[in-house]
Scaffold this active site. Structure first.
Site, mmCIF file in Angstrom:
data_model
loop_
_atom_site.group_PDB
_atom_site.id
_atom_site.type_symbol
_atom_site.label_atom_id
_atom_site.label_comp_id
_atom_site.label_asym_id
_atom_site.label_seq_id
_atom_site.Cartn_x
_atom_site.Cartn_y
_atom_site.Cartn_z
ATOM 1 N N LYS A 38 0.848 -1.200 0.000
ATOM 2 C CA LYS A 38 0.000 0.000 0.000
ATOM 3 C C LYS A 38 0.884 1.251 0.000
ATOM 4 C CE LYS A 38 -3.958 1.939 2.607
ATOM 5 N NZ LYS A 38 -4.801 1.820 3.818
ATOM 6 N N SER A 93 -9.967 2.188 2.988
ATOM 7 C CA SER A 93 -9.033 2.905 2.162
ATOM 8 C C SER A 93 -8.080 1.995 1.388
ATOM 9 C CB SER A 93 -8.205 3.860 3.018
ATOM 10 O OG SER A 93 -7.353 3.144 3.888
ATOM 11 N N SER A 151 -10.382 -0.099 7.189
ATOM 12 C CA SER A 151 -9.753 0.036 5.867
ATOM 13 C C SER A 151 -9.092 -1.221 5.314
ATOM 14 C CB SER A 151 -8.718 1.154 5.888
ATOM 15 O OG SER A 151 -9.329 2.405 5.884
#
Lengths: 95, 495
Positions: free
Chosen positions: B78, B158, B182
């Site tokens: 990420k 997210s 998330s």
């Protein structure tokens, strides 16, 4: 509690985010929506309840108070938008 | 043999060790899949050369019989994780061009375990969002679609890029981070597994901070076994994060026996939300029945302060964010706005932050500034922290009654369409995290497991919440649920 435009402008100033005058009404209205949601917390009886400081009951680790790092000025400055002569450069602060 | 990129971590590891495939082949298959999947917008900074270099090194170690746990397994990282010399900008324009001089502890541990980084994954800006629509790189698209309808759906957020990439087989697994849901919400929206460990399990050092008392990293994978393998590599004490727990990390994979006889599983009545789709209610009941069939005891429990978790979160998280994001001032890294004649340092800050932060980040920073400001600190921030104490106590009470894990839906709906929530007020979007956010506030481990599909063929997830530090036991319960649910559906390839 309701946020008016001048409060919204003050918050933007405190947060150091430039908000144009004509964007203030919409911003104030969004704040009010979110704060209205948050206000549900007033229903909870919190008398005698401690505010949470740490979610896991542990004592933070201590270490020797000695220098463990340093001498990497070039790395520290490598990502600066404006670095000169080994320093971060910013607009004039003091007259 | 099926395409190598479609394998999970466990299967690929076994093939590599038997010498039936090489890391170079595996990595090439993933890089090819990434090249073909531009339409998903999941990978935003690709590192093919670095990946091939690491893959070759992994093959050497495998041949020498000196292979660590994740040797040669290609993963995505990420964009919130700082990776040395590779763009790391939390999907924000304010960090445009930022290349850290250091590596986050978690991504370093994965590299030390032999994992091969393929590149950086899209996400919501500073991890603030539930639909991956706030990224400076643009929306991520979910590989899943509603039947034959080609309307693009959100992968959730997210960690939307991570979810989309794993679901579409662009990588074997990916890292995510979870501040309010998330990891778990996007995992549920894309039919994959995602675990947020206990607060303190994974070091936060080098992960761009959103809300420090809530943020935790975790793996997003194709199975519970893979989650166990990758979580073990990510966990561990780190002196560079003072909240990192100095506890031994168990062999999580060895704990996957599937035996949950006598385990007590709680069903919290407060999670039965008004307006919840019937399919989710049914899935939840089915999940409970599966665990019961596997020998667990199902008990009704109450977590009375559940309703107040989201409002407490929307005080605490923005408050911490306003403080954490104060560092983006146009001085030390990232972008600085161009200034007009006579502009001083205050104008530099204000213009830089107005240009660099997107609308959702600006909104949360300002809400955080407001709730921390003089006169409101007690009314908002301290009150929210008191409510947080009560939310944590709710969980402590049920664990004290002998409950081993709690079963809930992962999300209140299946994946929705990109753009569908554009006109809704921000609070509507926040409701996505209604089932997951309690877990962050209480610092507990939570895992989302794909358990079924809805009428439109979209995946739905169930969440299991465990006792603090007992990720191994939680993973084992999730393993039993996974085995019983037998979820094997995959998104049909259209991209």
């Amino acid at each position: 509690m309701s946020i008016d435009q001048s409060t919204a402008a003050k918050v933007a100033k405190l947060a150091r985010i430039k908000v144009e005058e004509d964007a203030l009404p919409a911003l104030a209205s969004e704040f009010n929506t979110i704060l209205g949601f948050i206000e549900q917390l007033n229903e909870v009886d919190v008398d005698g309840v401690e505010p949470m400081v740490s979610v896991t009951p542990m004592r933070l680790k201590r270490r020797e108070d000695v220098v463990t790092d340093g001498n990497q000025q070039d790395k520290v400055l490598a990502n600066a938008p404006d670095a000169r002569e080994g320093f971060f450069a910013v607009p004039k602060v003091v007259e | 043999m099926s395409e190598l990129n479609t394998l999970g971590l466990g299967e690929a590891r076994d093939l590599l060790r038997k010498g039936e495939a090489t890391s170079v082949e595996l990595t090439e298959a993933c890089l090819k899949a990434i090249e073909d999947a531009g339409a998903l917008n999941a990978f935003v900074h690709k590192t093919p050369e670095l990946a091939m270099e690491r893959a070759a090194a992994a093959d050497t170690r495998l041949k020498a019989g000196d292979a660590p746990a994740m040797c040669g397994l290609p993963v995505g990282i990420k964009d919130l994780f700082c990776t040395k010399g590779v763009e790391s900008q939390a999907a924000s324009a304010i960090l445009d061009g930022f290349k850290p001089e250091y590596e986050s502890t978690v991504s370093q541990q994965l590299a030390d375990a032999g994992a091969v980084m393929l590149g950086k994954l899209n996400m919501d800006e500073f991890a603030m969002g539930s639909s991956n629509e706030t990224s400076t790189y643009g929306n991520v698209v979910n590989p899943w679609r509603r039947g034959n309808d080609d309307a693009p759906l959100t992968p959730g957020g997210s960690s939307g890029g991570s979810a989309s990439a794993v679901a579409a087989d662009l990588c074997l697994a990916a890292t995510g981070t979870d501040t309010g849901g998330s990891i778990r919400q996007p995992a549920a929206f894309t039919g994959i597994t995602g675990i947020k460990p206990t607060y303190g399990r994974c070091s936060r050092w080098g992960i761009i901070a959103f809300a420090s008392s809530l943020d935790q990293a975790g793996p997003m994978t194709k199975s519970v076994r893979d989650a166990a393998i990758m979580l073990e590599a990510m966990c561990g004490h780190d002196p560079k994060d003072s909240t990192s727990a100095d506890l031994a990390v168990p062999n999580f994979e060895a704990m996957l026996t599937g035996d949950i006889k006598g385990k007590k599983i709680g069903i919290p009545k407060e999670y039965r939300m008004e307006g919840m789709p019937g399919e989710i209610e049914q899935l939840w009941a089915d999940g409970a029945a599966m665990l019961k069939d596997a020998g667990a005891e199902i008990v009704d429990i109450s977590l009375p302060h559940t309703k107040y978790a989201l409002p407490a979160y929307y005080v605490i998280a923005p408050a911490e964010a306003s403080s954490n994001l104060a560092r983006y001032d146009g001085v030390r890294y990232g972008q600085r706005a161009s200034l007009a004649q006579g502009d001083g340092i205050t104008e530099m800050y204000e213009k830089t932050r107005a240009e660099g932060f997107g609308p959702e980040v600006q909104r949360r920073v300002m809400i955080g500034t407001y709730v921390l400001s003089a006169g409101f600190y007690d009314a908002y921030y301290n009150r929210a922290r008191r409510v947080r104490t009560l939310i944590k106590k709710d969980f402590e009470d049920v664990f004290a009654q002998g409950v081993d894990a709690i079963l809930t839906p992962a999300t209140p709906s299946a994946a929705f369409g990109l753009g569908e929530m554009t006109d809704a007020d921000p609070v509507q979007m926040y409701l996505n995290d209604v089932f997951t956010v309690t877990v962050n506030l209480a610092g507990l481990p939570g895992i989302s497991v794909p358990a079924g599909v809805d009428k439109q063929g979209l995946p739905l997830g169930l969440q299991l919440i465990g006792r603090p530090w007992e990720e191994g036991d939680l993973l084992n319960t999730a393993y039993a649920l996974e085995s019983a649910a037998g979820f094997v559906a995959k998104a049909g390839k259209w991209w």
